[in-house]
Design an enzyme around this catalytic site. Structure first.
Site, PDB file in Angstrom:
ATOM      1  N   THR A  38     -41.035 -44.992  -8.244  1.00 42.38           N
ATOM      2  CA  THR A  38     -42.480 -44.686  -8.291  1.00 42.38           C
ATOM      3  C   THR A  38     -42.791 -43.213  -8.140  1.00 42.38           C
ATOM      4  O   THR A  38     -42.440 -42.835  -7.245  1.00 42.38           O
ATOM      5  CB  THR A  38     -43.285 -45.740  -7.553  1.00 42.38           C
ATOM      6  OG1 THR A  38     -42.769 -47.255  -8.013  1.00 42.38           O
ATOM      7  CG2 THR A  38     -44.545 -45.564  -7.776  1.00 42.38           C
TER       8      THR A  38
ATOM      9  N   ARG B 161     -45.181 -60.421 -12.347  1.00 43.41           N
ATOM     10  CA  ARG B 161     -45.174 -59.954 -11.217  1.00 43.41           C
ATOM     11  C   ARG B 161     -46.019 -58.488 -11.027  1.00 43.41           C
ATOM     12  O   ARG B 161     -46.050 -57.554 -11.799  1.00 43.41           O
ATOM     13  CB  ARG B 161     -43.737 -59.339 -10.800  1.00 43.41           C
ATOM     14  CG  ARG B 161     -43.340 -58.757  -9.315  1.00 43.41           C
ATOM     15  CD  ARG B 161     -43.223 -57.310  -9.344  1.00 43.41           C
ATOM     16  NE  ARG B 161     -42.626 -56.667  -8.242  1.00 43.41           N
ATOM     17  CZ  ARG B 161     -43.020 -55.399  -7.770  1.00 43.41           C
ATOM     18  NH1 ARG B 161     -43.047 -54.634  -8.883  1.00 43.41           N
ATOM     19  NH2 ARG B 161     -42.413 -55.148  -6.727  1.00 43.41           N
ATOM     20  N   VAL B 162     -46.518 -58.281  -9.920  1.00 41.13           N
ATOM     21  CA  VAL B 162     -47.255 -57.234  -9.676  1.00 41.13           C
ATOM     22  C   VAL B 162     -46.990 -56.449  -8.420  1.00 41.13           C
ATOM     23  O   VAL B 162     -46.747 -57.331  -7.297  1.00 41.13           O
ATOM     24  CB  VAL B 162     -48.995 -57.341  -9.747  1.00 41.13           C
ATOM     25  CG1 VAL B 162     -49.579 -56.117  -9.147  1.00 41.13           C
ATOM     26  CG2 VAL B 162     -49.472 -57.898 -11.032  1.00 41.13           C
ATOM     27  N   GLY B 163     -46.705 -55.229  -8.236  1.00 39.58           N
ATOM     28  CA  GLY B 163     -46.253 -54.688  -7.099  1.00 39.58           C
ATOM     29  C   GLY B 163     -47.306 -54.015  -6.172  1.00 39.58           C
ATOM     30  O   GLY B 163     -48.555 -54.215  -6.587  1.00 39.58           O
ATOM     31  N   ASP B 164     -46.886 -53.289  -5.213  1.00 41.91           N
ATOM     32  CA  ASP B 164     -47.702 -52.666  -4.234  1.00 41.91           C
ATOM     33  C   ASP B 164     -48.363 -51.461  -5.109  1.00 41.91           C
ATOM     34  O   ASP B 164     -49.558 -50.870  -4.662  1.00 41.91           O
ATOM     35  CB  ASP B 164     -47.057 -52.106  -3.153  1.00 41.91           C
ATOM     36  CG  ASP B 164     -45.871 -50.926  -3.364  1.00 41.91           C
ATOM     37  OD1 ASP B 164     -45.217 -51.261  -4.601  1.00 41.91           O
ATOM     38  OD2 ASP B 164     -45.714 -50.012  -2.703  1.00 41.91           O
TER      39      ASP B 164
ATOM     40  N   THR C 128     -43.174 -45.650  -1.863  1.00 39.40           N
ATOM     41  CA  THR C 128     -42.312 -46.087  -2.950  1.00 39.40           C
ATOM     42  C   THR C 128     -41.224 -47.013  -2.265  1.00 39.40           C
ATOM     43  O   THR C 128     -41.077 -47.247  -1.182  1.00 39.40           O
ATOM     44  CB  THR C 128     -41.734 -44.741  -3.481  1.00 39.40           C
ATOM     45  OG1 THR C 128     -40.707 -45.433  -4.423  1.00 39.40           O
ATOM     46  CG2 THR C 128     -41.111 -44.112  -2.445  1.00 39.40           C
ATOM     47  N   GLY C 129     -40.552 -47.971  -3.394  1.00 42.66           N
ATOM     48  CA  GLY C 129     -39.706 -48.894  -2.520  1.00 42.66           C
ATOM     49  C   GLY C 129     -40.120 -50.287  -3.131  1.00 42.66           C
ATOM     50  O   GLY C 129     -40.858 -50.524  -3.941  1.00 42.66           O
TER      51      GLY C 129
ATOM     52  N   GLY D 119     -42.019 -53.004  -3.248  1.00 40.99           N
ATOM     53  CA  GLY D 119     -43.333 -53.242  -3.095  1.00 40.99           C
ATOM     54  C   GLY D 119     -43.721 -54.505  -2.190  1.00 40.99           C
ATOM     55  O   GLY D 119     -44.935 -54.363  -1.732  1.00 40.99           O
TER      56      GLY D 119
HETATM   57  C1  SD4 Z   1     -42.941 -51.860  -7.116  1.00 44.29           C
HETATM   58  N1  SD4 Z   1     -43.009 -50.002  -5.454  1.00 44.29           N
HETATM   59  O1  SD4 Z   1     -43.294 -52.216  -7.995  1.00 44.29           O
HETATM   60  C2  SD4 Z   1     -42.818 -50.136  -6.663  1.00 44.29           C
HETATM   61  C3  SD4 Z   1     -41.439 -49.801  -7.232  1.00 44.29           C
HETATM   62  C4  SD4 Z   1     -41.069 -48.388  -6.668  1.00 44.29           C
HETATM   63  O2  SD4 Z   1     -40.117 -46.786  -6.579  1.00 44.29           O
HETATM   64  O3  SD4 Z   1     -41.679 -48.036  -5.836  1.00 44.29           O
HETATM   65  N2  SD4 Z   1     -40.256 -47.843  -7.373  1.00 44.29           N
HETATM   66  O4  SD4 Z   1     -42.568 -52.573  -5.939  1.00 44.29           O
END
Ligand code: SD4
Length: 328
Positions: free
Chosen positions: A189, A217-220, A240-241, A243
């Site tokens: 991200t 799905r929705v992430g952070d 990042t990571g 979510g």
């Molecule tokens: C997510 N945080 O959709 C994002 C993915 C991500 O680096 O950070 N990728 O969960």
């Protein structure tokens, strides 16, 4: 039967094509220092290798008198427009059904924010998020409504599934059909924080999220407080990571609140990473944070190694590697 997220992650497998890597600009890793703090303004920091061209663009805007919000948006646009970055915008990995769905949010120096989630066929979600902030009384638009809003505001519909990524997705679908391991393959991200010469701060995040995620799905990256928080009196943070974990611990908000209490950016990032220890799969997922404060001090910290981030100031222009908790 309801499957827990932990189980879900553990039972996923990784395609060994080597294609899903974050090394889009590997040659740009110019220095491997663990932690840097300086007090320069303007300052732009951003996640991963692609954070460097994004930060350079943002810095250019700040240096030529542009606003800090323009710097954030236009910097992130650079990555969204790059079809070789498979985790953001055009060329992002799709969900399990082959649809590229994008999450993004932006927050300005006045604490106003905009966000979009599950946005299809519009390659610059950060720009749509900005318009949500500026043109609506809302913070977050999702799916069809978000797309219609974008189209009404002059954005063009385009297919974001590039032929290259379509082939990769088709191969995944025909051979594997399991979710990607989010730890090894899904951490690119773009999160970008900018501080202008007057000390005003804004930030933004944009992603195509977890590759081959369950549709819907929705992430952070669409959630203010989780992936991004800005308080102009204090500082800003982004993530990042995985979510799901950043949402569950409201990580970016937590970091800014700890800085408000007097923690340095590094201490605050460590505090948020520490919160993740309560999860029994802490050793397998990855979450990384960036933070900066009003003085221009900045830091990055991750639970795992290999988190790269870009820093651009008047005297400094580099991709660095953050310190991390889980040492062998
Ligand atoms: C997510 N945080 O959709 C994002 C993915 C991500 O680096 O950070 N990728 O969960």
């Amino acid at each position: 039967m309801k499957i827990s997220r932990r189980k879900f992650i553990q039972t996923t497998s990784v395609i060994s094509t080597g294609i899903l890597t974050s090394n889009v600009f590997p040659e740009k890793l110019t220095n491997k220092i663990k932690y840097t703090a300086n007090k320069e303004k303007p300052l732009v920091i951003a996640t991963w290798y692609h954070g460097l061209p994004a930060s350079e663009k943002a810095f250019e805007i700040l240096s030529s008198g542009g606003t800090v919000l323009d710097a954030v948006e236009k910097g992130i646009n650079v990555v969204e427009n790059n079809p070789n970055v498979h985790s953001v915008g055009l060329g992002g990995y799709p969900d399990a059904e082959g649809n590229v769905t994008l999450d993004s949010c932006i927050m300005d120096s006045n604490g106003n924010s905009g966000a979009v989630a599950y946005l299809n066929d519009i390659k610059n979600p950060i720009s749509v998020a900005r318009l949500v902030k500026e043109k609506t009384p809302h913070v977050l638009l999702v799916g069809k409504g978000a797309q219609e809003f974008a189209l009404k505001n002059g954005f063009k519909k385009e297919n974001l599934l590039t032929p290259e990524v379509k082939r990769i997705w088709e191969k995944w679908k025909s051979t594997n059909k399991k979710m990607h391991d989010p730890v090894k393959n899904n951490h690119d991200t773009i999160g970008l924080l900018a501080l202008d010469k007057n000390g005003n701060i804004s930030g933004g995040v944009s992603t195509s999220g977890w590759a081959y995620k369950i549709p819907g799905r929705v992430g952070d990256s669409a959630i203010i407080g989780a992936s991004l928080f800005v308080d102009n009196n204090v500082g800003a943070a982004c993530s990042t990571g995985l979510g799901e974990r950043a949402i569950e611990t409201v990580g970016s908000f937590l970091i800014v609140e700890k800085m408000r209490e007097g923690y340095s950016p590094l201490e605050a990032c460590k505090f948020a990473i520490d919160r993740l220890k309560k999860y029994d799969d802490f050793n397998s997922f990855q979450v990384s944070y960036l933070a900066l404060n009003k003085n221009g001090e900045y830091a990055a910290f991750s639970n795992k190694k290999n988190f790269k981030y870009a820093v651009v100031t008047t005297t400094f222009n580099k991709v660095l590697e953050s310190d991390y908790l889980l040492k062998p």
